[in-house]
Design an enzyme around this catalytic site. Structure first.
Site, PDB file in Angstrom:
ATOM      1  CD1 TRP A   1       0.070  -0.871   3.348  1.00 45.86           C
ATOM      2  CD2 TRP A   1      -0.148   1.351   3.275  1.00 45.86           C
ATOM      3  NE1 TRP A   1       0.570  -0.367   4.522  1.00 45.86           N
ATOM      4  CE2 TRP A   1       0.438   0.993   4.507  1.00 45.86           C
ATOM      5  CE3 TRP A   1      -0.378   2.701   3.024  1.00 45.86           C
ATOM      6  CZ2 TRP A   1       0.801   1.927   5.469  1.00 45.86           C
ATOM      7  CZ3 TRP A   1      -0.023   3.638   3.985  1.00 45.86           C
ATOM      8  CH2 TRP A   1       0.565   3.254   5.194  1.00 45.86           C
TER       9      TRP A   1
ATOM     10  CG  ASP B   1      -3.484   7.331   9.112  1.00 51.14           C
ATOM     11  OD1 ASP B   1      -2.272   7.087   9.206  1.00 51.14           O
ATOM     12  OD2 ASP B   1      -4.370   6.505   9.440  1.00 51.14           O
TER      13      ASP B   1
ATOM     14  CE  LYS C   1      -4.771   5.496  13.322  1.00 53.94           C
ATOM     15  NZ  LYS C   1      -3.745   4.563  12.881  1.00 53.94           N
TER      16      LYS C   1
ATOM     17  CG  HIS D   1       3.508   4.623  15.944  1.00 54.33           C
ATOM     18  ND1 HIS D   1       2.387   4.311  15.221  1.00 54.33           N
ATOM     19  CD2 HIS D   1       3.098   5.430  16.948  1.00 54.33           C
ATOM     20  CE1 HIS D   1       1.343   4.904  15.760  1.00 54.33           C
ATOM     21  NE2 HIS D   1       1.747   5.595  16.795  1.00 54.33           N
ATOM     22  CE1 TYR D   2      12.089   0.305  16.444  1.00 54.92           C
ATOM     23  CE2 TYR D   2      11.976  -0.198  18.773  1.00 54.92           C
ATOM     24  CZ  TYR D   2      12.458  -0.470  17.514  1.00 54.92           C
ATOM     25  OH  TYR D   2      13.299  -1.527  17.305  1.00 54.92           O
ATOM     26  CD  GLN D   3       9.707  -2.845  16.987  1.00 57.55           C
ATOM     27  OE1 GLN D   3       9.729  -2.868  15.768  1.00 57.55           O
ATOM     28  NE2 GLN D   3      10.765  -2.958  17.728  1.00 57.55           N
TER      29      GLN D   3
ATOM     30  CE1 TYR E   1       0.665  -2.329   7.134  1.00 55.99           C
ATOM     31  CE2 TYR E   1       0.216  -0.541   8.672  1.00 55.99           C
ATOM     32  CZ  TYR E   1      -0.216  -1.638   7.952  1.00 55.99           C
ATOM     33  OH  TYR E   1      -1.522  -2.040   8.057  1.00 55.99           O
TER      34      TYR E   1
ATOM     35  CG  HIS F   1       5.067   5.343   8.538  1.00 55.13           C
ATOM     36  ND1 HIS F   1       5.552   4.056   8.464  1.00 55.13           N
ATOM     37  CD2 HIS F   1       4.281   5.375   9.635  1.00 55.13           C
ATOM     38  CE1 HIS F   1       5.060   3.337   9.460  1.00 55.13           C
ATOM     39  NE2 HIS F   1       4.299   4.115  10.188  1.00 55.13           N
ATOM     40  CB  VAL F   2       6.590  11.318   9.964  1.00 59.25           C
ATOM     41  CG1 VAL F   2       6.358  12.320  11.084  1.00 59.25           C
ATOM     42  CG2 VAL F   2       8.080  10.980   9.846  1.00 59.25           C
TER      43      VAL F   2
END
Ligand code: M7G
Length: 272
Positions: free
Chosen positions: A110, A140, A142, A203-205, A208, A212-213
Site C-alpha cells: 500500500w 491517514d 483513520k 512509532h516504535y515499533q 509497517y 513514515h511520520v
C-alpha cells in the site's frame, strides 16, 4: 471501536470490520437537538439528567473501515489482548527484532502504491519528489477529513531502505527536516491548522517497516500517541544531531501484546 470476524465469500475468508462513531461536527449540533427524535430519559436527579438520543441517519453516521481479505496478523492486531512493555537494547534489536522483521513483517504494498501513484493519488496533500530526501503526505486511513478535531495525516518517505527509528542516523537529517518543515507548511496551508497544534511523531515499533511520520491534531488522543510508542520528530532530529548513532545505542521501550509472535521471541530469549 469494535471489531468483528465475518465470512464474506464462503469458508475461511476473514475480513476485519472496524466500526467507529465519527466525532460531532459543531455546526450540526443545533440540527441534532432540533430534529424530532427519540429521547429516552435514563436518569433524573436534581439538576442532573441523562438521555439516550436516536438521531436521524444523516446525523448518526458510522465510519466502517474494511480490511479484506484479512491475514491472521490483521485479525490479531485488532483483537483485544494483554499488553506488556519491552525494553529493547541494541543487541536485542539485532538478535531478536531484526530477524523477526525480516521473517514476517506486514506487506507494505500500500505504501509503494501511494509512492508510485497507483493509489490515493487524488488524496496527496504534498509531495517532495526527491528520491533520497523527499516524501509524500496523505490523509491517514483513520481520518475521514470531515472535521479537523481528529486530523490525521501520514508522511511516507520515498527511500525504501529505512525500516524504522532504529535505522536512523545523522545521514537522514535532511530528509527528516524536510518532512517536519514541509509537512507543517502543507497542513497549515491546506487545513489551517498551525504547527503549534500538531503532534508530529514516529512509532516504535511501527506496524509497517517503511519509514513514515504521523501528523495528528494535538487535541486528539490518537491511538498510538502515548509515551510508550510515540517519538516526537523534533526530538528525533535533535537526538540525531547530537549523536549520529543515538538510535543504535540506546534501549527503546515499546508495548507488545501477549499473542504477538515478537513477544514470544523476547520470551524465548529470556528477555522478559
Ligand atoms: P504504523 O506506525 O506503522 O502502525 O502506522 P499502526 O497502524 O499500528 O499505527 C501506519 C499508519 O498508516 C497508520 O496510522 C495507518 O492508519 C496508516 N495506513 C495503513 N494503511 C494500510 C493505509 C492506507 O492504505 N492508506 C493510508 N492513507 N494510510 C494507511
Amino acid at each position: 471501536f469494535i471489531f468483528q470476524r465475518i465470512g464474506l465469500s464462503g469458508e475461511g475468508t476473514d475480513a476485519v470490520v472496524i466500526l467507529e462513531k465519527t466525532p460531532f461536527q459543531e455546526e450540526k449540533i443545533p440540527d441534532l437537538l432540533k430534529k424530532p427524535m427519540n429521547a429516552e430519559l435514563q436518569m433524573h436527579n436534581d439538576i442532573y439528567c441523562t438521555f439516550y438520543l436516536s438521531p436521524p441517519p444523516e446525523l448518526s453516521e458510522i465510519k466502517a473501515t474494511v480490511v479484506y481479505p484479512a491475514t491472521e496478523k490483521h485479525i490479531q492486531k485488532y483483537l483485544r489482548q494483554e499488553v506488556h512493555l519491552i525494553r529493547e537494547t541494541w543487541e536485542d534489536y539485532k538478535n531478536i527484532t531484526l530477524p523477526f522483521i525480516h521473517s514476517q513483517s506486514f506487506s507494505i504494498q500500500w505504501v509503494y502504491n501511494i509512492l508510485e501513484k497507483k493509489a490515493e493519488t487524488d488524496r496527496i496533500v504534498h509531495e517532495n519528489p526527491d528520491p533520497s530526501n523527499g516524501f509524500v503526505l496523505v490523509p491517514d486511513l483513520k481520518w475521514n477529513q470531515n472535521q479537523l478535531e481528529d486530523l490525521y495525516l501520514i508522511a511516507l518517505v520515498h527511500r525504501r531502505d529505512i525500516k524504522s527509528l532504529r535505522d536512523l542516523t545523522a545521514e537522514h537529517l535532511p530528509l527528516l527536516r524536510n518532512v517536519l518543515q514541509e509537512g507543517k507548511e502543507a497542513i497549515v496551508k491546506r487545513f489551517g491548522v498551525p504547527s503549534s497544534q500538531l503532534r508530529i511523531y514516529l512509532h516504535y515499533q511501527p506496524s509497517y517497516y517503511h519509514l513514515h511520520v504521523h501528523f495528528t491534531a494535538l487535541g486528539y488522543d490518537a491511538p498510538g500517541s502515548s509515551v510508550e510508542r510515540a517519538h516526537l520528530l523534533a526530538d528525533v532530529i535533535d537526538n540525531l544531531a547530537m549523536d549520529s548513532m543515538y538510535y543504535q545505542k540506546r534501549a527503546l521501550t515499546f508495548p507488545l501484546r501477549a499473542d504477538e509472535p515478537l513477544f514470544k521471541k523476547f520470551q524465548e530469549a529470556g528477555r522478559l
